[in-house]
Design an enzyme around this catalytic site. Structure first.
Site, PDB file in Angstrom:
ATOM      1  N   ALA A  89       0.904  -1.211  -0.004  1.00  0.00           N
ATOM      2  CA  ALA A  89       0.155   0.011   0.145  1.00  0.00           C
ATOM      3  C   ALA A  89       0.946   1.246   0.099  1.00  0.00           C
ATOM      4  O   ALA A  89       2.100   1.252   0.033  1.00  0.00           O
ATOM      5  CB  ALA A  89      -0.890  -0.154   1.219  1.00  0.00           C
ATOM      6  N   CYS A  90       0.323   2.317  -0.202  1.00  0.00           N
ATOM      7  CA  CYS A  90       0.913   3.574  -0.212  1.00  0.00           C
ATOM      8  C   CYS A  90       2.176   3.710   1.118  1.00  0.00           C
ATOM      9  O   CYS A  90       1.623   3.304   2.132  1.00  0.00           O
ATOM     10  CB  CYS A  90       0.081   4.834   0.092  1.00  0.00           C
ATOM     11  N   PRO A  91       3.144   4.186   1.016  1.00  0.00           N
ATOM     12  CA  PRO A  91       3.769   4.644  -0.314  1.00  0.00           C
ATOM     13  C   PRO A  91       4.855   3.509  -1.094  1.00  0.00           C
ATOM     14  O   PRO A  91       5.484   3.861  -1.814  1.00  0.00           O
ATOM     15  CB  PRO A  91       4.678   5.517   0.373  1.00  0.00           C
ATOM     16  N   GLY A  92       4.438   2.426  -0.660  1.00  0.00           N
ATOM     17  CA  GLY A  92       4.944   1.052  -1.490  1.00  0.00           C
ATOM     18  C   GLY A  92       5.127   1.090  -2.965  1.00  0.00           C
ATOM     19  O   GLY A  92       6.369   1.182  -3.380  1.00  0.00           O
TER      20      GLY A  92
END
Lengths: 189, 83
Positions: free
Chosen positions: B21-24
């Protein structure tokens, strides 16, 4: 035409020098593409927010400098490390404060530790990076972490009990002020 | 770019960031962009809704060109050209 209004080579060159000096001055005072965050809180949610924003900024090639102070310092403790020779008050602080980012509480709905447990499960399910992974990514991206020396002394934390982080240093408030002063973004969490 | 054009692009590298998920996805994109040449196309797969907005912003900042995205069943394919 009066003589003083004449455009001469000397006047032009002088004006050019003047402009050059002004440009250099402006360049020097321009804010760097840099993010400085003072992390004062030691709550799991706030440390997470700080780390997520920092990682996003670093991914966008913005230089990130984190200044951990007060309760934020507890997040930097390494649970595997112990130090000897602390006085009574320091020992008390050491006992009362969470030992590392894995042991942080939620600022709301902590429910005696149930909250963080549920949050960690939820994060895993939703594929959100764990704080452990976030610190590893931060190290890879060159995010700098500074621990506040004054609060370290106040709470009796020693540098030997902090996590092994490649871009770690200990400094005072003036360092943060200097870093923040040249950063385009300065925040406090 | 139309969906058809995007689908026919020659992709130099594809990263699957659906597992984060963000920021992945941004971190994955940053890692991958270093491995391709200027002018080549990078494909990012993301299941994170926010990436639709974040990746164009990231491209803008980096100077890379965001080409567009294709919505698949439950995830997005985003395309960008390295500057």
């Amino acid at each position: 035409m009066e003589k003083s209004n004449e455009i001469t080579m000397e006047k032009l060159l002088a004006e050019l020098e003047n402009l050059k000096a002004k440009t250099t001055q402006l360049e020097n005072s321009a804010k760097k593409d840099q993010l400085s965050i003072a992390i004062i809180s030691g709550d799991m949610d706030k440390i997470m927010a700080g780390m997520i924003i920092s990682l996003a900024a670093a991914a966008m090639d913005t230089k990130v400098k984190l200044f951990f102070s007060f309760w934020g310092l507890a997040a930097l403790r390494d649970p595997k490390k112990t130090v000897k020779g602390k006085n009574f008050v320091s020992k008390m602080f050491g006992c009362m404060l969470p030992k590392g980012y894995g042991k942080l509480k939620l600022s709301k709905h902590n429910m005696c530790g149930m909250g963080p447990m549920m949050m960690k499960n939820l994060m895993k399910k939703q594929h959100v990076l764990s704080l452990d992974e976030m610190f590893k990514e931060a190290a890879e991206l060159g995010i700098e972490i500074t621990a506040c020396e004054m609060t370290m002394n106040l709470m009796g934390f020693k540098k030997e009990e902090f996590i092994d982080y490649p871009h770690f240093r200990i400094a005072g408030a003036a360092t943060f002020v200097a870093d923040a002063g040249e950063s385009a973004m300065q925040w406090m969490i | 770019m139309t969906t058809e054009e995007l689908k026919n692009l020659t992709v130099a590298k594809s990263v699957d960031a659906r597992g984060t998920a963000c920021p992945g996805p941004l971190l994955e994109a940053k890692k991958a962009i270093g491995t391709i040449q200027s002018g080549e196309i990078l494909e990012v797969l993301s299941a994170d809704e926010g990436t639709k907005n974040d990746l164009p912003k990231w491209c803008n900042k980096q100077g890379n060109e965001f080409l567009g995205m294709v919505e698949e069943n439950g995830y997005y394919k985003l395309y960008l050209k390295k500057k």
